[in-house]
Design a protein around this motif. Structure first.
Motif, short mmCIF file in Angstrom:
data_model
loop_
_atom_site.label_atom_id
_atom_site.label_comp_id
_atom_site.label_asym_id
_atom_site.label_seq_id
_atom_site.Cartn_x
_atom_site.Cartn_y
_atom_site.Cartn_z
N LYS A 4 35.26 23.37 69.24
CA LYS A 4 35.95 22.11 68.96
C LYS A 4 36.57 22.14 67.57
CE LYS A 4 33.25 19.12 71.99
NZ LYS A 4 32.38 17.94 72.05
N LEU A 5 35.88 22.70 66.61
CA LEU A 5 36.39 22.79 65.25
C LEU A 5 37.60 23.72 65.20
CD1 LEU A 5 35.99 21.92 62.34
CD2 LEU A 5 34.47 23.88 62.02
N LEU A 6 37.54 24.85 65.91
CA LEU A 6 38.65 25.78 65.96
C LEU A 6 39.85 25.14 66.65
CD1 LEU A 6 39.74 28.62 65.46
CD2 LEU A 6 38.80 29.27 67.69
N LEU A 7 39.61 24.43 67.74
CA LEU A 7 40.69 23.75 68.44
C LEU A 7 41.34 22.69 67.55
CD1 LEU A 7 42.29 23.31 71.03
CD2 LEU A 7 40.54 21.68 71.75
N ALA A 8 40.52 21.94 66.81
CA ALA A 8 41.07 20.93 65.91
C ALA A 8 41.90 21.57 64.81
CB ALA A 8 39.93 20.11 65.31
N ALA A 9 41.45 22.71 64.29
CA ALA A 9 42.20 23.39 63.24
C ALA A 9 43.54 23.92 63.77
CB ALA A 9 41.37 24.54 62.66
N VAL A 10 43.53 24.47 64.97
CA VAL A 10 44.77 24.97 65.57
C VAL A 10 45.74 23.83 65.82
CG1 VAL A 10 45.72 26.04 67.65
CG2 VAL A 10 43.71 27.03 66.55
N MET A 11 45.25 22.71 66.34
CA MET A 11 46.11 21.56 66.60
C MET A 11 46.69 21.00 65.30
SD MET A 11 46.31 21.28 69.82
CE MET A 11 46.92 19.65 70.11
#
Length: 69
Positions: A4-11
């Motif tokens: 979730k943290l990686l997805l948030a950073a990519v977004m």
């Protein structure tokens, strides 16, 4: 949790890139001899024959639109 943290950073990164490229102008500059102004010619008043022709063409166009439905 790390996904979730990686997805948030990519977004967040994608949103930042999309907003940074918003004001990039791709049109080339105008050459020095390019005409940037236009002088409108004087208008002419239409006579009765021209108005009759316009009314005929408008009626023909409206009939075409009604027939194409």
């Amino acid at each position: 949790m790390p996904k979730k943290l990686l997805l948030a950073a990519v977004m967040l990164g994608a949103a930042g890139i999309m907003t940074a490229c918003d004001n990039y102008d791709e049109t080339p500059p105008l050459s020095e001899d390019y005409l940037t102004t236009y002088i409108m010619p004087d208008g002419t008043f239409l006579g009765n024959e021209e108005w009759e022709q316009i009314a005929t063409e408008e009626a023909e166009y409206n009939a075409f639109l009604e027939g194409s439905n």
